[in-house]
Design a protein around this motif. Structure first.
Motif, PDB file in Angstrom:
ATOM      1  N   ALA A  36       0.628  -1.187   0.114  1.00  9.49           N
ATOM      2  CA  ALA A  36      -0.056   0.047   0.146  1.00  9.49           C
ATOM      3  C   ALA A  36       0.998   1.300   0.113  1.00  9.49           C
ATOM      4  CB  ALA A  36      -0.725   0.060   1.234  1.00  9.49           C
ATOM      5  N   ARG A  37       2.030   1.097   0.690  1.00  8.82           N
ATOM      6  CA  ARG A  37       2.966   2.412   0.627  1.00  8.82           C
ATOM      7  C   ARG A  37       3.402   2.661  -0.617  1.00  8.82           C
ATOM      8  NH1 ARG A  37       4.690   2.041   6.085  1.00  8.82           N
ATOM      9  NH2 ARG A  37       6.030   0.300   5.383  1.00  8.82           N
ATOM     10  N   ALA A  38       3.838   1.498  -1.234  1.00  9.49           N
ATOM     11  CA  ALA A  38       4.551   1.588  -2.505  1.00  9.49           C
ATOM     12  C   ALA A  38       3.447   1.984  -3.305  1.00  9.49           C
ATOM     13  CB  ALA A  38       5.051   0.108  -2.769  1.00  9.49           C
ATOM     14  N   ASP A  39       2.479   1.714  -3.452  1.00  9.14           N
ATOM     15  CA  ASP A  39       1.377   2.063  -4.408  1.00  9.14           C
ATOM     16  C   ASP A  39       1.264   3.632  -4.162  1.00  9.14           C
ATOM     17  OD1 ASP A  39       1.027  -0.304  -5.647  1.00  9.14           O
ATOM     18  OD2 ASP A  39      -0.846  -0.784  -4.435  1.00  9.14           O
ATOM     19  N   ARG A  40       1.356   4.166  -3.018  1.00  8.00           N
ATOM     20  CA  ARG A  40       1.053   5.431  -2.525  1.00  8.00           C
ATOM     21  C   ARG A  40       2.320   6.264  -3.089  1.00  8.00           C
ATOM     22  NH1 ARG A  40       2.037   8.212   2.199  1.00  8.00           N
ATOM     23  NH2 ARG A  40       2.201   5.949   3.401  1.00  8.00           N
ATOM     24  N   LEU A  55       4.063   5.648  -5.710  1.00 10.60           N
ATOM     25  CA  LEU A  55       4.078   5.880  -7.331  1.00 10.60           C
ATOM     26  C   LEU A  55       2.963   6.914  -7.667  1.00 10.60           C
ATOM     27  CD1 LEU A  55       4.458   2.195  -8.254  1.00 10.60           C
ATOM     28  CD2 LEU A  55       6.197   4.015  -8.326  1.00 10.60           C
ATOM     29  N   ALA A  56       1.820   6.742  -6.805  1.00 13.07           N
ATOM     30  CA  ALA A  56       0.606   7.701  -6.965  1.00 13.07           C
ATOM     31  C   ALA A  56       1.071   9.092  -6.750  1.00 13.07           C
ATOM     32  CB  ALA A  56      -0.561   7.193  -6.203  1.00 13.07           C
ATOM     33  N   LEU A  57       1.533   9.327  -5.815  1.00 15.08           N
ATOM     34  CA  LEU A  57       2.116  10.862  -5.142  1.00 15.08           C
ATOM     35  C   LEU A  57       3.143  11.450  -6.063  1.00 15.08           C
ATOM     36  CD1 LEU A  57       1.410  10.572  -1.408  1.00 15.08           C
ATOM     37  CD2 LEU A  57      -0.229  11.687  -3.341  1.00 15.08           C
ATOM     38  N   THR A  58       4.193  10.434  -6.211  1.00 15.58           N
ATOM     39  CA  THR A  58       5.200  11.049  -7.298  1.00 15.58           C
ATOM     40  C   THR A  58       5.014  11.167  -8.652  1.00 15.58           C
ATOM     41  OG1 THR A  58       6.075   8.878  -7.274  1.00 15.58           O
ATOM     42  CG2 THR A  58       7.004  10.333  -5.390  1.00 15.58           C
ATOM     43  N   GLY A  59       3.808  10.246  -9.095  1.00 16.67           N
ATOM     44  CA  GLY A  59       3.606  10.407 -10.502  1.00 16.67           C
ATOM     45  C   GLY A  59       4.633   9.176 -11.298  1.00 16.67           C
ATOM     46  N   MET A  60       5.579   8.620 -10.590  1.00 17.98           N
ATOM     47  CA  MET A  60       6.371   7.547 -11.244  1.00 17.98           C
ATOM     48  C   MET A  60       5.706   6.318 -11.556  1.00 17.98           C
ATOM     49  SD  MET A  60      10.007   7.957  -9.600  1.00 17.98           S
ATOM     50  CE  MET A  60       9.535   8.315  -7.841  1.00 17.98           C
ATOM     51  N   ASP A  61       5.887   5.419 -12.561  1.00 12.23           N
ATOM     52  CA  ASP A  61       5.410   3.986 -12.340  1.00 12.23           C
ATOM     53  C   ASP A  61       6.576   3.206 -12.143  1.00 12.23           C
ATOM     54  OD1 ASP A  61       7.038   4.133 -14.616  1.00 12.23           O
ATOM     55  OD2 ASP A  61       5.233   4.171 -16.177  1.00 12.23           O
ATOM     56  N   ALA A  62       6.425   2.094 -11.968  1.00 12.52           N
ATOM     57  CA  ALA A  62       7.460   1.079 -11.751  1.00 12.52           C
ATOM     58  C   ALA A  62       8.681   0.952 -12.481  1.00 12.52           C
ATOM     59  CB  ALA A  62       6.873  -0.381 -11.553  1.00 12.52           C
ATOM     60  N   ASP A  63       8.244   1.151 -13.794  1.00 15.53           N
ATOM     61  CA  ASP A  63       9.622   1.447 -14.830  1.00 15.53           C
ATOM     62  C   ASP A  63      10.372   2.302 -14.677  1.00 15.53           C
ATOM     63  OD1 ASP A  63       8.937  -0.898 -15.908  1.00 15.53           O
ATOM     64  OD2 ASP A  63       7.353  -0.252 -17.360  1.00 15.53           O
ATOM     65  N   THR A  64       9.724   3.797 -14.191  1.00 18.08           N
ATOM     66  CA  THR A  64      10.295   4.919 -14.196  1.00 18.08           C
ATOM     67  C   THR A  64      11.295   4.562 -12.795  1.00 18.08           C
ATOM     68  OG1 THR A  64       8.752   6.180 -15.203  1.00 18.08           O
ATOM     69  CG2 THR A  64      10.137   7.529 -14.004  1.00 18.08           C
ATOM     70  N   GLY A  88      11.350  12.721  -0.282  1.00 15.59           N
ATOM     71  CA  GLY A  88      10.301  13.709  -0.380  1.00 15.59           C
ATOM     72  C   GLY A  88       8.797  13.210   0.060  1.00 15.59           C
ATOM     73  N   PHE A  89       8.800  12.016  -0.511  1.00 19.99           N
ATOM     74  CA  PHE A  89       7.393  11.333  -0.120  1.00 19.99           C
ATOM     75  C   PHE A  89       7.295  11.032   1.271  1.00 19.99           C
ATOM     76  CE2 PHE A  89       6.052   6.842   0.529  1.00 19.99           C
ATOM     77  CZ  PHE A  89       4.710   7.268   0.299  1.00 19.99           C
ATOM     78  N   LEU A  90       8.642  10.735   2.046  1.00 17.56           N
ATOM     79  CA  LEU A  90       8.546  10.384   3.256  1.00 17.56           C
ATOM     80  C   LEU A  90       8.522  11.838   4.132  1.00 17.56           C
ATOM     81  CD1 LEU A  90      11.449   7.718   3.597  1.00 17.56           C
ATOM     82  CD2 LEU A  90       9.109   7.410   3.659  1.00 17.56           C
TER      83      LEU A  90
END
Length: 95
Positions: free
Chosen positions: A32-36, A38-47, A63-65
């Protein structure tokens, strides 16, 4: 979880990239934290994978933290760092 001596606490002089990578490992350990992240930074797993050596990506992880104090404190405890050291690492990576 730290790769160096358990008796040595990280501080502002600690390698900021190493702290960011340790923090990223902590973040990714919880789905859930990993998904958050990606969602909040606008990155996807590949990026994220492609940018693992990029200071901007590592700064975004920290920055996410920094934007969510409970995660900042939890991560700091888990990787045997201080929240201040994580914030200092983010600042160094954004220069």
């Amino acid at each position: 979880m730290r790769p160096d001596s358990p008796n040595r606490k990280p501080d502002d002089a600690q390698d900021p990239a190493m702290l960011a990578l340790l923090a990223l490992g902590w973040i990714l350990a919880d789905g859930a934290r990993a998904d958050r992240l990606l969602a909040l930074t606008g990155m996807d797993a590949d990026t994220l994978r492609a940018g693992i050596g990029d200071q901007r990506v590592l700064a975004a992880v920290l920055g996410f933290l920094a934007d969510h104090e409970p995660d900042l404190v939890g991560c700091a405890q888990a990787i045997d760092a201080s929240p201040t050291a994580l914030i200092a690492a983010q600042e160094k990576l954004t220069r």
